[in-house]
Design a protein around this motif. Structure first.
Motif, PDB file in Angstrom:
ATOM      1  N   SER A  54       4.093   8.019   8.083  1.00  0.00           N
ATOM      2  CA  SER A  54       3.264   9.232   8.051  1.00  0.00           C
ATOM      3  C   SER A  54       3.884  10.266   8.988  1.00  0.00           C
ATOM      4  N   CYS A  61       0.840  -1.206   0.000  1.00  0.00           N
ATOM      5  CA  CYS A  61       0.000   0.000   0.000  1.00  0.00           C
ATOM      6  C   CYS A  61       0.881   1.265   0.000  1.00  0.00           C
ATOM      7  N   PRO A  62       0.683   2.162  -0.962  1.00  0.00           N
ATOM      8  CA  PRO A  62       1.541   3.344  -1.041  1.00  0.00           C
ATOM      9  C   PRO A  62       1.126   4.468  -0.091  1.00  0.00           C
ATOM     10  N   GLU A  63       0.019   4.275   0.644  1.00  0.00           N
ATOM     11  CA  GLU A  63      -0.530   5.355   1.486  1.00  0.00           C
ATOM     12  C   GLU A  63      -0.002   5.281   2.912  1.00  0.00           C
ATOM     13  N   GLY A  64       0.178   6.458   3.531  1.00  0.00           N
ATOM     14  CA  GLY A  64       0.414   6.534   4.973  1.00  0.00           C
ATOM     15  C   GLY A  64      -0.925   6.803   5.653  1.00  0.00           C
ATOM     16  N   LYS A  65      -0.897   6.952   7.002  1.00  0.00           N
ATOM     17  CA  LYS A  65      -2.141   7.277   7.713  1.00  0.00           C
ATOM     18  C   LYS A  65      -2.585   8.672   7.313  1.00  0.00           C
ATOM     19  N   ALA A 116      -5.166   7.508   5.331  1.00  0.00           N
ATOM     20  CA  ALA A 116      -5.743   6.720   4.230  1.00  0.00           C
ATOM     21  C   ALA A 116      -5.442   5.232   4.426  1.00  0.00           C
ATOM     22  N   LEU A 117      -4.256   4.929   4.936  1.00  0.00           N
ATOM     23  CA  LEU A 117      -3.875   3.528   5.156  1.00  0.00           C
ATOM     24  C   LEU A 117      -4.884   2.825   6.062  1.00  0.00           C
ATOM     25  N   LEU A 121      -8.155   2.095   4.214  1.00  0.00           N
ATOM     26  CA  LEU A 121      -8.002   1.006   3.246  1.00  0.00           C
ATOM     27  C   LEU A 121      -7.852  -0.336   3.958  1.00  0.00           C
TER      28      LEU A 121
END
Ligand code: SF4
Length: 315
Positions: free
Chosen positions: A211, A141-145, A147-148, A151
């Motif tokens: 993040s 997953c490329p997202e940090g908090k 959004a993480l 997801l």
């Protein structure tokens, strides 16, 4: 991912609340394990169950006794919530779903799902820090908090093993705790590595993506220790303070104007505290005198207790 369940059956840690998945045991363990490592929780859990073996005994106990049993675990709001929830359960009976669990003080989305899936077999997904990390790596997953987190919850719901949700949730968390560890994950021992994108990319430790952390704030506080005839003056921290309901020496903001006896360092949320200890000969009007030889039974935060050790040693 049947391999995950087989791995869990063969490798999970034997914990008291897994051997006895009674709602009371599972609930108390979940509350204690929030933000605290299992190895730290175990002796507290055993002491708690020896003293308060049922929800009725917990409801009948005083908040001071509950806080004293909790002393050292930190995040004392959890203990106050447990006590309030026990009174509700004693009056209304045990919750019968994750939704009902989530109505109790201190029980959020994660805890209600953990308790309901384990004790009721209800098919509800959960995400804690371990599951979030497993998800981030499995999917790269490329997202940090934040959004993480969002997801991860969607992923957990879509992948919940409906026939055995409690075991599945425990297996995901145990994988994160024992194998997919924050640092140096044991990918060679991982039962799901064939499904793991981060492993395939050779970048397991690059996930979750970092993040931004809240800025750490340094605070100097002065502890005024007033001793007289074998007693010491304490104040109870009011609602809204870090240590609500616990007893401390009077605390003033800022560094002391006199030479400190010693300094205790502590971290509370994102605050770095330097607690400077001063011996004084007066105390505020709302202070209460406590017998020094009975301080061990008073509910005090761990940094204040460390300050008291310094007073006994050097004062
Ligand atoms: Fe975690 Fe490695 Fe397993 Fe992927 S293969 S889930 S990174 S332990």
């Amino acid at each position: 991912m049947k391999q995950l369940l087989a791995w869990y059956d063969a490798n999970h840690r034997s914990l008291p609340w897994r051997l006895n998945p009674d709602p009371y045991w599972v609930w108390i363990s979940e509350m204690m394990c929030q933000q605290t490592q299992i190895a730290t929780v175990l002796p507290y859990f055993e002491r708690w169950m020896a003293r308060l073996p049922s929800v009725e005994s917990l409801a009948a106990a005083s908040i001071d006794e509950v806080l004293a049993l909790w002393q050292g675990l930190g995040y004392y709001r959890r203990a106050r919530s447990i006590h309030a929830a026990a009174n509700l359960i004693a009056a209304q009976g045990w919750p019968s779903s994750a939704k009902e669990w989530a109505l109790l003080p201190g029980v959020g989305r994660y805890s209600s799902a953990a308790i309901a899936s384990t004790t009721l077999g209800e098919p509800v997904a959960l995400v804690d820090g371990n599951v979030e990390r497993v998800f981030a790596r499995l999917t790269a997953c490329p997202e940090g908090k934040p959004a993480l987190q969002r997801l991860a919850w969607t992923w957990a719901e879509e992948n919940l093993h409906q026939p055995d949700p409690g075991r599945w949730n425990q297996a995901l968390m145990e994988l994160g705790a024992l194998v997919c560890r924050p640092k140096t994950p044991l990918c060679d021992e991982c039962p799901v590595r064939a499904h793991c994108r981060a492993y395939a990319l050779g970048t397991s430790e690059a996930f979750p993506v970092a993040s931004a952390k809240p800025e750490t704030i340094s605070l100097d506080l002065t502890l005024s220790v007033h001793r007289l005839n074998g007693k010491v003056a304490l104040v109870q921290q009011p609602e809204g303070e870090w240590w609500t309901g616990l007893w401390t020496f009077p605390i003033q903001k800022g560094s002391p104007t006199q030479k400190a006896l010693g300094t205790v360092r502590a971290q509370v949320t994102h605050h770095k505290l330097s607690l400077h200890i001063c011996l004084v000969d007066e105390s505020p009007s709302d202070a209460r005198w406590a017998e020094e030889n009975e301080l061990h039974a008073v509910a005090m935060p761990a940094p204040i207790r460390r300050a008291w050790s310094i007073v006994l040693r050097d004062g």
